[in-house]
Design an enzyme around this catalytic site. Structure first.
Site, PDB file in Angstrom:
ATOM      1  N   ASN A  13       0.866  -1.178   0.000  1.00 54.94           N
ATOM      2  CA  ASN A  13       0.000   0.000   0.000  1.00 54.94           C
ATOM      3  C   ASN A  13       0.902   1.227   0.000  1.00 54.94           C
ATOM      4  O   ASN A  13       1.487   1.574   1.017  1.00 54.94           O
ATOM      5  CB  ASN A  13      -0.877  -0.035   1.272  1.00 54.94           C
ATOM      6  CG  ASN A  13      -1.698   1.233   1.448  1.00 54.94           C
ATOM      7  OD1 ASN A  13      -1.783   2.065   0.538  1.00 54.94           O
ATOM      8  ND2 ASN A  13      -2.302   1.376   2.622  1.00 54.94           N
ATOM      9  N   GLU A  62      -6.810   4.797   7.756  1.00 55.36           N
ATOM     10  CA  GLU A  62      -6.629   6.230   7.451  1.00 55.36           C
ATOM     11  C   GLU A  62      -7.885   6.794   6.785  1.00 55.36           C
ATOM     12  O   GLU A  62      -8.218   7.962   6.974  1.00 55.36           O
ATOM     13  CB  GLU A  62      -5.372   6.428   6.585  1.00 55.36           C
ATOM     14  CG  GLU A  62      -4.110   6.244   7.418  1.00 55.36           C
ATOM     15  CD  GLU A  62      -2.916   5.686   6.666  1.00 55.36           C
ATOM     16  OE1 GLU A  62      -2.928   5.671   5.422  1.00 55.36           O
ATOM     17  OE2 GLU A  62      -1.956   5.238   7.337  1.00 55.36           O
ATOM     18  N   SER A 118       3.301  -1.972  10.374  1.00 57.63           N
ATOM     19  CA  SER A 118       4.756  -2.032  10.618  1.00 57.63           C
ATOM     20  C   SER A 118       5.386  -3.372  10.261  1.00 57.63           C
ATOM     21  O   SER A 118       6.302  -3.838  10.941  1.00 57.63           O
ATOM     22  CB  SER A 118       5.069  -1.648  12.072  1.00 57.63           C
ATOM     23  OG  SER A 118       4.708  -0.296  12.302  1.00 57.63           O
ATOM     24  N   GLU A 130      -5.465  -4.815  10.601  1.00 53.58           N
ATOM     25  CA  GLU A 130      -4.436  -3.799  10.802  1.00 53.58           C
ATOM     26  C   GLU A 130      -4.723  -3.033  12.088  1.00 53.58           C
ATOM     27  O   GLU A 130      -5.526  -2.080  12.078  1.00 53.58           O
ATOM     28  CB  GLU A 130      -4.431  -2.814   9.632  1.00 53.58           C
ATOM     29  CG  GLU A 130      -4.112  -3.431   8.298  1.00 53.58           C
ATOM     30  CD  GLU A 130      -3.508  -2.409   7.351  1.00 53.58           C
ATOM     31  OE1 GLU A 130      -2.407  -2.646   6.865  1.00 53.58           O
ATOM     32  OE2 GLU A 130      -4.138  -1.372   7.104  1.00 53.58           O
ATOM     33  N   LYS A 133       0.138   4.280  -0.346  1.00 54.48           N
ATOM     34  CA  LYS A 133      -0.517   5.484   0.221  1.00 54.48           C
ATOM     35  C   LYS A 133      -0.280   6.684  -0.712  1.00 54.48           C
ATOM     36  O   LYS A 133      -0.210   6.493  -1.914  1.00 54.48           O
ATOM     37  CB  LYS A 133      -0.020   5.721   1.641  1.00 54.48           C
ATOM     38  CG  LYS A 133      -0.148   4.455   2.506  1.00 54.48           C
ATOM     39  CD  LYS A 133       0.016   4.693   3.960  1.00 54.48           C
ATOM     40  CE  LYS A 133      -0.135   3.371   4.705  1.00 54.48           C
ATOM     41  NZ  LYS A 133      -0.085   3.497   6.139  1.00 54.48           N
ATOM     42  N   GLY A 176       2.397   2.409  10.721  1.00 58.87           N
ATOM     43  CA  GLY A 176       3.355   3.499  10.556  1.00 58.87           C
ATOM     44  C   GLY A 176       4.064   3.890  11.842  1.00 58.87           C
ATOM     45  O   GLY A 176       4.702   4.940  11.909  1.00 58.87           O
ATOM     46  N   HIS A 196      -9.437   1.307   4.775  1.00 54.80           N
ATOM     47  CA  HIS A 196      -8.172   1.452   5.505  1.00 54.80           C
ATOM     48  C   HIS A 196      -8.391   2.402   6.685  1.00 54.80           C
ATOM     49  O   HIS A 196      -9.196   3.333   6.605  1.00 54.80           O
ATOM     50  CB  HIS A 196      -7.096   2.008   4.559  1.00 54.80           C
ATOM     51  CG  HIS A 196      -5.740   2.007   5.179  1.00 54.80           C
ATOM     52  ND1 HIS A 196      -5.330   2.991   6.044  1.00 54.80           N
ATOM     53  CD2 HIS A 196      -4.723   1.121   5.089  1.00 54.80           C
ATOM     54  CE1 HIS A 196      -4.102   2.708   6.463  1.00 54.80           C
ATOM     55  NE2 HIS A 196      -3.706   1.576   5.889  1.00 54.80           N
TER      56      HIS A 196
END
Ligand code: PGA
Length: 260
Positions: free
Chosen positions: A9, A98, A214, A168, A11, A174, A96
């Site tokens: 991904n 985010e 991560s 996730e 991003k 991250g 996701h």
């Protein structure tokens, strides 16, 4: 047999020039790749055409990072499933964290997108995961249960065979702090159990469940060796060929000859 899958991904990273550079580097190393493992790259929308041109005759498959729940029409700034299919996408990441956090996507919206993705023949990679506060309050199972029931609502069994779930944990994305293999595997088992209850054990057994948060070359093997972890959704470490390739290697049975 469950499909094994490693997805990158990207991003909001990589313009068209950087995309070409990274894809060419991956291609070079994957020349002799012979394996059932699916490798998916999910560049930004603007790079999909460039990536599609370069991945021809390689094991790399293309995915997008989001799509509209609508078919087409007056939705300024949106991208439809049909647009993704005609550009060569087979996969699309949905929900996701985010998107949930910054764009207020709900389980209902993600569910509508999943239905739409299937209508266009795309395989959605649907993300779920708890926040740090939720984990510390010991409500991870409750949160995951609500998310799974919400995002899969009204999907038929046949659709589940064209779904990938990505667990996730938000606190691991991250941050450099991955879930331990055991923590991740426990949630993967919960997801499989829920899908078993909602559909059947056969459907649950076939479901590919990725871990994301991560993942890097040092922890990939431990995570991917877990019984219920079928692959990884990789953010930061997918932006460099060498780290992404190391993770791909970790996803392959050691006995199998693969690539240089
Ligand atoms: P990360 O991101 O690997 O950089 O933690 C994973 C993701 O957000 O899919």
């Amino acid at each position: 047999m469950r499909r094994k899958l490693i997805a990158g991904n990207w991003k909001m990273n990589k313009d068209i020039h950087e995309t070409a550079e990274l894809v060419n580097e991956l291609k070079e190393h994957l020349k002799d790749f012979r394996n059932d493992l699916h490798i998916v790259i999910c560049p930004p929308f603007t790079s999909l055409v460039v990536a599609r041109g370069l991945i021809k005759d390689t094991p790399l498959k293309l995915g997008a990072q989001n799509m509209s729940d609508k078919e087409d029409g007056a939705y300024t700034g949106e991208i439809s499933g049909r647009m993704l299919v005609t550009i060569g996408c087979e996969y699309v990441i949905l929900g996701h964290s985010e998107r949930r956090q910054y764009f207020k996507e709900t389980n209902e919206l993600i569910n509508a997108k999943a239905h739409r993705a299937h209508a266009f023949g795309l395989t959605p990679i649907i993300c779920v995961g708890e926040t740090l506060e939720e984990r510390e309050a010991s409500v991870t199972d409750k949160i995951i249960t609500t998310q799974i029931k919400g995002v899969l609502a009204q999907l038929a069994s046949v659709d589940l065979d064209r779904c990938v779930i990505a667990y996730e944990p938000v606190w691991a994305i991250g941050t450099g702090r991955n879930a331990t293999p055991d923590q991740a595997n426990q949630v993967h088992r919960l997801i499989r159990k829920l899908v078993g209850q909602m559909y059947s054990w056969a459907v649950a057994e076939r479901l590919t469940i990725l871990y994301g948060g991560s993942v890097n070359p040092s922890n990939a093997l431990d995570l991917l060796s877990q019984s219920d972890i079928d692959g990884a959704l990789v953010g930061g470490a997918s932006l460099k060929a060498d780290s992404f390739l190391s993770i791909i290697r970790a996803g392959i049975e050691p006995s199998q000859k693969v690539f240089n």
